[in-house]
Design a protein around this motif. Structure first.
Motif, short mmCIF file in Angstrom:
data_model
loop_
_atom_site.label_atom_id
_atom_site.label_comp_id
_atom_site.label_asym_id
_atom_site.label_seq_id
_atom_site.Cartn_x
_atom_site.Cartn_y
_atom_site.Cartn_z
N ARG A 184 3.19 2.51 5.41
CA ARG A 184 4.31 1.64 5.76
C ARG A 184 4.25 1.28 7.25
O ARG A 184 4.50 0.13 7.64
CB ARG A 184 5.64 2.31 5.42
CG ARG A 184 6.85 1.40 5.66
CD ARG A 184 8.15 2.09 5.28
NE ARG A 184 8.40 2.02 3.84
CZ ARG A 184 8.21 2.99 2.99
NH1 ARG A 184 7.73 4.16 3.42
NH2 ARG A 184 8.47 2.84 1.71
N LEU A 185 3.89 2.25 8.08
CA LEU A 185 3.77 2.02 9.52
C LEU A 185 2.66 1.01 9.81
O LEU A 185 2.83 0.11 10.65
CB LEU A 185 3.49 3.34 10.25
CG LEU A 185 3.31 3.26 11.77
CD1 LEU A 185 4.58 2.76 12.43
CD2 LEU A 185 2.91 4.62 12.33
N ARG B 81 4.92 11.68 0.92
CA ARG B 81 5.77 11.02 1.92
C ARG B 81 5.00 10.73 3.19
O ARG B 81 5.21 9.70 3.83
CB ARG B 81 6.98 11.91 2.23
CG ARG B 81 7.95 12.07 1.06
CD ARG B 81 9.14 12.92 1.42
NE ARG B 81 9.94 12.31 2.49
CZ ARG B 81 11.00 12.88 3.03
NH1 ARG B 81 11.39 14.10 2.63
NH2 ARG B 81 11.68 12.27 3.98
N LEU B 82 4.07 11.62 3.53
CA LEU B 82 3.27 11.43 4.75
C LEU B 82 2.36 10.21 4.60
O LEU B 82 2.32 9.34 5.48
CB LEU B 82 2.44 12.68 5.03
CG LEU B 82 1.54 12.62 6.28
CD1 LEU B 82 2.37 12.42 7.53
CD2 LEU B 82 0.70 13.90 6.38
N SER C 31 0.80 -1.22 0.00
CA SER C 31 0.00 0.00 0.00
C SER C 31 0.84 1.27 0.00
O SER C 31 0.42 2.29 -0.53
CB SER C 31 -0.93 0.00 1.22
OG SER C 31 -0.19 -0.13 2.42
N PHE C 32 2.05 1.22 0.59
CA PHE C 32 2.85 2.45 0.70
C PHE C 32 3.44 2.86 -0.65
O PHE C 32 4.05 3.93 -0.76
CB PHE C 32 3.96 2.30 1.75
CG PHE C 32 4.84 1.09 1.59
CD1 PHE C 32 5.85 1.04 0.66
CD2 PHE C 32 4.67 -0.01 2.42
CE1 PHE C 32 6.67 -0.06 0.53
CE2 PHE C 32 5.48 -1.13 2.31
CZ PHE C 32 6.48 -1.15 1.36
N LEU C 33 3.25 2.05 -1.67
CA LEU C 33 3.70 2.42 -3.01
C LEU C 33 2.68 3.27 -3.76
O LEU C 33 2.98 3.81 -4.83
CB LEU C 33 3.97 1.16 -3.84
CG LEU C 33 5.07 0.23 -3.34
CD1 LEU C 33 5.05 -1.08 -4.13
CD2 LEU C 33 6.44 0.89 -3.46
N CYS C 34 1.48 3.41 -3.19
CA CYS C 34 0.35 3.96 -3.95
C CYS C 34 0.30 5.48 -4.00
O CYS C 34 -0.63 6.03 -4.59
CB CYS C 34 -0.97 3.43 -3.37
SG CYS C 34 -1.44 4.19 -1.80
#
Length: 378
Positions: A129-130, A122-123, A115-118
């Motif tokens: 990622r967390l 940065r926030l 999901s953090f690639l979407c």
């Protein structure tokens, strides 16, 4: 052995779940837990429709709906007592991991691209990622490609022994037979009636599929080869860039060169893919793209951005071109394949051979069943 599949039955995820269940061992008992709004066709296993239960599972973040979904999933696990929960994608992954952990059931999680690639924020990326790191629990990540497995270890913090991989695999799309078309598919077929000499791409207009950059590539290629058309399949479910894409097409005067089609019956999409010159994808990231594998199964050369997922199935100079994610490099590679039919044929032959060896689900499904059994023991 009883396996509970948990994820939204839409788009590529529907295809993944449908394929893996359809080709699985007869002695696997499946249950599908899906979103309330999912409108999928029944999934057939061992000649029968797989039982489905709907829960509060939606793509958008909504604390109330998401918490409700977790409690619903926990209740289902306690009632059904599966040996293994296999959860999919970001939202299904969080709901499934929490529910399985709470019930003490072994869990496999396939991100289908983390999901953090979407997002380029940065926030937002940091928050996702967390969440991925905080909800690992005792889960085994079951990556859909080697790039995803490496990311699970290096960026999310899974231990190597808990980071497994079963590369996405699909049926041989070249053998798919056309069935009776629904109304939407008939309308789209009429739109494609006089479209020849085209390059195909399947993907919803979105950040991940990078369709605005795709259009910039088309604009550059069009200046050299105005006779070549470009067709985008899949402009239906969740298409946040569709309006902007349409406006840009009009602005650039490319209405006669670019065709946008909705999410069609799979057999029709594959039939039209067979008629394309080759397949081009400028995606920002992938898990391991089913559409590229399907194009390979039909012996199509590939032009792809050099990003996670694509690089697991496209080898530069072997079955296509794997190039930097820039308009210039993608346009250059696209023009090269338009102008060199002998190169398209060479790459297409290698693509078919690679597909048969590494991605044909008939040959690969046994490895997934064995992985299920190993995870369920722990």
């Amino acid at each position: 052995m009883k396996v509970m599949m948990l994820g939204q039955m839409v788009g590529g995820l529907d295809i993944y779940i449908r394929n893996t269940i359809s080709y699985a061992d007869d002695n696997i008992d499946y249950l599908i837990v899906k979103g309330e709004a999912d409108n999928n066709k029944p999934v057939i296993h061992s000649g029968k429709a797989v039982r489905e239960i709907s829960i509060s599972l939606y793509r958008a973040l909504n604390p109330w709906k998401d918490i409700r979904g977790v409690f619903q999933a926990i209740k289902i696990i306690r009632n059904e007592k599966p040996n293994l929960v296999h959860c999919h994608s970001a939202k299904g992954g969080v709901v499934g991991r929490i529910a399985a952990w709470r019930c003490g059931i072994p869990c496999a999680y396939t991100p289908h691209a983390f999901s953090f690639l979407c997002s380029d924020s940065r926030l937002k990326s940091g928050l996702f990622r967390l969440i991925e790191r905080m909800t690992k629990f005792k889960t085994y990540v079951l990556a859909c490609g080697e790039s995803e497995r490496e990311m699970a270890i290096n960026e999310v913090g899974y231990r190597s022994k808990s980071a497994l991989c079963w590369s996405n695999s699909v049926p041989d799309a070249s053998k798919e037979v056309m069935t009776e078309l629904n109304e939407k598919s008939r309308e789209s077929l009429q739109m494609m009636e006089n479209v020849t000499n085209f390059v195909a791409y399947i993907g919803r207009p979105s950040y991940q599929k990078n369709t605005l950059l795709w259009l910039e590539v088309i604009k550059m290629v069009h200046s050299v080869h105005p006779e070549v058309k470009f067709v985008l399949f899949g402009c239906g479910f969740y298409a946040p860039e569709l309006d902007e894409l349409k406006a840009k097409i009009s602005e650039y005067g490319l209405q006669e060169s670019v065709l946008l089609l909705p999410w069609l019956q799979h057999d029709l999409t594959m039939q039209k893919m067979k008629e394309s010159l080759f397949y081009m994808t400028p995606a920002r990231y992938e898990g391991l793209p089913l559409t590229v594998l399907e194009a390979m199964s039909m012996g199509k050369a590939i032009v792809a951005s050099d990003v996670p997922g694509n690089r697991d199935c496209v080898k530069d100079g072997v079955n296509g071109r794997l190039v930097a994610l820039t308009v210039e490099e993608l346009a250059k590679a696209t023009i090269e394949l338009i102008e060199k039919p002998e190169l398209r044929e060479k790459y297409g032959k290698a693509a078919r051979e690679m597909f048969e060896r590494d991605f044909l689900i008939d040959n690969r499904i046994g490895a997934l069943m064995e992985t299920y059994r190993e995870i369920a023991k722990n």
